[in-house]
Design an enzyme around this catalytic site. Structure first.
Site, PDB file in Angstrom:
ATOM      1  N   LYS A  15       0.819  -1.214   0.000  1.00 41.01           N
ATOM      2  CA  LYS A  15       0.000   0.000   0.000  1.00 41.01           C
ATOM      3  C   LYS A  15       0.857   1.270   0.000  1.00 41.01           C
ATOM      4  O   LYS A  15       0.468   2.269  -0.602  1.00 41.01           O
ATOM      5  CB  LYS A  15      -0.995   0.012   1.162  1.00 41.01           C
ATOM      6  CG  LYS A  15      -0.366  -0.066   2.537  1.00 41.01           C
ATOM      7  CD  LYS A  15      -1.437  -0.258   3.581  1.00 41.01           C
ATOM      8  CE  LYS A  15      -0.885  -0.110   4.994  1.00 41.01           C
ATOM      9  NZ  LYS A  15       0.272  -0.995   5.304  1.00 41.01           N
ATOM     10  N   ARG A  90      -5.697   2.850  11.806  1.00 41.75           N
ATOM     11  CA  ARG A  90      -5.368   1.462  12.142  1.00 41.75           C
ATOM     12  C   ARG A  90      -6.250   0.921  13.253  1.00 41.75           C
ATOM     13  O   ARG A  90      -6.117  -0.249  13.613  1.00 41.75           O
ATOM     14  CB  ARG A  90      -3.907   1.379  12.582  1.00 41.75           C
ATOM     15  CG  ARG A  90      -2.934   0.995  11.479  1.00 41.75           C
ATOM     16  CD  ARG A  90      -1.558   0.938  12.090  1.00 41.75           C
ATOM     17  NE  ARG A  90      -0.644   0.093  11.383  1.00 41.75           N
ATOM     18  CZ  ARG A  90       0.201   0.522  10.439  1.00 41.75           C
ATOM     19  NH1 ARG A  90       0.194   1.766  10.070  1.00 41.75           N
ATOM     20  NH2 ARG A  90       1.035  -0.319   9.888  1.00 41.75           N
ATOM     21  N   ARG A 129      12.102  -7.394   2.557  1.00 41.21           N
ATOM     22  CA  ARG A 129      11.976  -5.951   2.328  1.00 41.21           C
ATOM     23  C   ARG A 129      13.190  -5.179   2.829  1.00 41.21           C
ATOM     24  O   ARG A 129      13.683  -5.405   3.918  1.00 41.21           O
ATOM     25  CB  ARG A 129      10.716  -5.441   3.034  1.00 41.21           C
ATOM     26  CG  ARG A 129      10.527  -3.948   2.916  1.00 41.21           C
ATOM     27  CD  ARG A 129       9.109  -3.549   3.114  1.00 41.21           C
ATOM     28  NE  ARG A 129       8.705  -3.529   4.504  1.00 41.21           N
ATOM     29  CZ  ARG A 129       7.527  -3.067   4.911  1.00 41.21           C
ATOM     30  NH1 ARG A 129       6.634  -2.642   4.033  1.00 41.21           N
ATOM     31  NH2 ARG A 129       7.215  -3.070   6.189  1.00 41.21           N
ATOM     32  N   ARG A 158      14.146  -2.972   7.924  1.00 44.58           N
ATOM     33  CA  ARG A 158      13.513  -2.179   8.975  1.00 44.58           C
ATOM     34  C   ARG A 158      13.605  -2.930  10.290  1.00 44.58           C
ATOM     35  O   ARG A 158      13.512  -4.150  10.306  1.00 44.58           O
ATOM     36  CB  ARG A 158      12.044  -1.929   8.620  1.00 44.58           C
ATOM     37  CG  ARG A 158      11.833  -0.587   7.969  1.00 44.58           C
ATOM     38  CD  ARG A 158      10.458  -0.414   7.428  1.00 44.58           C
ATOM     39  NE  ARG A 158       9.386  -0.811   8.339  1.00 44.58           N
ATOM     40  CZ  ARG A 158       8.104  -0.626   8.062  1.00 44.58           C
ATOM     41  NH1 ARG A 158       7.752  -0.047   6.935  1.00 44.58           N
ATOM     42  NH2 ARG A 158       7.170  -1.006   8.901  1.00 44.58           N
ATOM     43  N   ARG A 169       3.000  -8.092  14.264  1.00 47.86           N
ATOM     44  CA  ARG A 169       2.293  -7.028  13.528  1.00 47.86           C
ATOM     45  C   ARG A 169       1.087  -7.586  12.787  1.00 47.86           C
ATOM     46  O   ARG A 169       0.047  -6.950  12.720  1.00 47.86           O
ATOM     47  CB  ARG A 169       3.252  -6.352  12.537  1.00 47.86           C
ATOM     48  CG  ARG A 169       4.175  -5.358  13.233  1.00 47.86           C
ATOM     49  CD  ARG A 169       5.404  -5.071  12.424  1.00 47.86           C
ATOM     50  NE  ARG A 169       5.127  -4.395  11.176  1.00 47.86           N
ATOM     51  CZ  ARG A 169       5.921  -4.458  10.105  1.00 47.86           C
ATOM     52  NH1 ARG A 169       7.022  -5.176  10.131  1.00 47.86           N
ATOM     53  NH2 ARG A 169       5.624  -3.800   9.022  1.00 47.86           N
TER      54      ARG A 169
HETATM   55  P1  ADP Z   1       3.579  -1.365   7.609  1.00 48.43           P
HETATM   56  O1  ADP Z   1       4.582  -1.468   6.528  1.00 48.43           O
HETATM   57  O2  ADP Z   1       3.607  -2.507   8.564  1.00 48.43           O
HETATM   58  O3  ADP Z   1       2.211  -1.060   7.122  1.00 48.43           O
HETATM   59  P2  ADP Z   1       4.091   1.317   8.670  1.00 48.43           P
HETATM   60  O4  ADP Z   1       5.353   1.810   8.095  1.00 48.43           O
HETATM   61  O5  ADP Z   1       2.798   1.894   8.146  1.00 48.43           O
HETATM   62  O6  ADP Z   1       4.079  -0.274   8.590  1.00 48.43           O
HETATM   63  O7  ADP Z   1       4.089   1.505  10.280  1.00 48.43           O
HETATM   64  C1  ADP Z   1       5.114   0.977  11.081  1.00 48.43           C
HETATM   65  C2  ADP Z   1       4.729   1.035  12.552  1.00 48.43           C
HETATM   66  O8  ADP Z   1       4.408   2.392  12.929  1.00 48.43           O
HETATM   67  C3  ADP Z   1       3.481   0.238  12.942  1.00 48.43           C
HETATM   68  O9  ADP Z   1       3.753  -1.117  13.146  1.00 48.43           O
HETATM   69  C4  ADP Z   1       3.070   0.977  14.225  1.00 48.43           C
HETATM   70  O10 ADP Z   1       3.879   0.629  15.312  1.00 48.43           O
HETATM   71  C5  ADP Z   1       3.358   2.435  13.896  1.00 48.43           C
HETATM   72  N1  ADP Z   1       2.170   3.102  13.296  1.00 48.43           N
HETATM   73  C6  ADP Z   1       2.085   3.631  12.043  1.00 48.43           C
HETATM   74  N2  ADP Z   1       0.850   4.138  11.820  1.00 48.43           N
HETATM   75  C7  ADP Z   1       0.141   3.926  12.959  1.00 48.43           C
HETATM   76  C8  ADP Z   1      -1.203   4.193  13.373  1.00 48.43           C
HETATM   77  N3  ADP Z   1      -2.081   4.801  12.558  1.00 48.43           N
HETATM   78  N4  ADP Z   1      -1.575   3.830  14.627  1.00 48.43           N
HETATM   79  C9  ADP Z   1      -0.725   3.238  15.460  1.00 48.43           C
HETATM   80  N5  ADP Z   1       0.542   2.936  15.143  1.00 48.43           N
HETATM   81  C10 ADP Z   1       0.982   3.270  13.907  1.00 48.43           C
END
Ligand code: ADP
Length: 219
Positions: A15, A90, A129, A158, A169
């Site tokens: 996404k 989320r 990744r 990461r 996650r």
């Molecule tokens: P992914 O690639 O898993 O979708 P993101 O880069 O979007 O991950 O987010 C990484 C981390 O940042 C999440 O696992 C969470 O800990 C935190 N995070 C990001 N956006 C949110 C949100 N809207 N609410 C709570 N935590 C968030």
């Protein structure tokens, strides 16, 4: 009227890639909450360091912090032509807060797209990744480069992409974020795309479904 898009989907669904591309092609503001948090961690603020502890465990950052971050971005002038949100909401609590912000902003419909990918494919993708340690750009998943094509920075995994954290996650995605899909599912602007296809096919399908949902909402 702005085109406002939420890109939903589990970690590793692609996404972020699609959100970046779509926002660039349409001249919209892209807001990735994961990127905002990772940038803040580089700056070392106290709030960000607390967030890092949670992120490294695969847990969600608290709703109040996330809602405040998104509210600030969405009320900026450069968000008024529309935006693409990646990583938010989320939780159902965040989704409700976003509805309130959208009502206050009163600038175009909200199109929600869910990018679906089976769990075994997600685990495989996340294990491979790599992102740039300097600018955060995702590396080509099929490439073998060790440096970023944009800024030449070093490509790294990461800190939350190791297997145990990935499983955590995905678990949290199922318990906290899946209910957000149910919250949106009955809306006429909700769409789903199969994310287990080549990125350019996903892109093509996404573009037409977003355009069609927007047109329908404006009719
Ligand atoms: P992914 O690639 O898993 O979708 P993101 O880069 O979007 O991950 O987010 C990484 C981390 O940042 C999440 O696992 C969470 O800990 C935190 N995070 C990001 N956006 C949110 C949100 N809207 N609410 C709570 N935590 C968030």
């Amino acid at each position: 009227m702005g085109l406002n898009v939420i890109m939903m989907g589990p970690p590793g669904a692609g996404k972020g890639t699609q959100a970046t591309r779509f926002a660039r092609e349409r001249g919209l503001l892209k807001i990735s909450t994961g990127d905002i948090l990772r940038d803040a961690i580089k700056d070392g603020t106290t709030v960000a360091m607390l967030a890092k502890t949670r992120m490294d465990r695969g847990e969600l950052v608290d709703d109040a912090t996330m809602i405040e971050i998104v509210r600030q971005r969405l009320t900026r002038q450069d968000a008024m032509c529309g935006f693409v949100l990646d990583g938010f909401p989320r939780t159902v609590f965040q989704a409700r807060a976003l509805d309130t912000i959208m009502e206050e902003r009163s600038n175009g419909p909200l199109v929600i797209v869910d990018v679906g990918v089976p769990e075994d494919e997600l685990v495989r993708r996340l294990a491979c990744r790599r992102i740039c340690s300097n600018c955060g750009t995702g590396a080509d998943p099929f490439g073998s480069a060790s440096t970023c094509k944009k800024c030449n920075g070093r490509l790294v995994q990461r800190t939350d992409d190791n297997k145990d954290v990935v499983l955590e996650r995905l678990k949290i995605y199922q318990s906290s974020t899946r209910p957000v899909l149910e919250y949106y599912r009955s809306r006429p602007t909700f769409r789903t795309v199969n994310g287990a296809q080549a990125p350019e096919i996903v892109a093509h399908e996404l573009d037409s479904m977003i355009d069609e949902a927007f047109k329908e909402a404006m009719a």
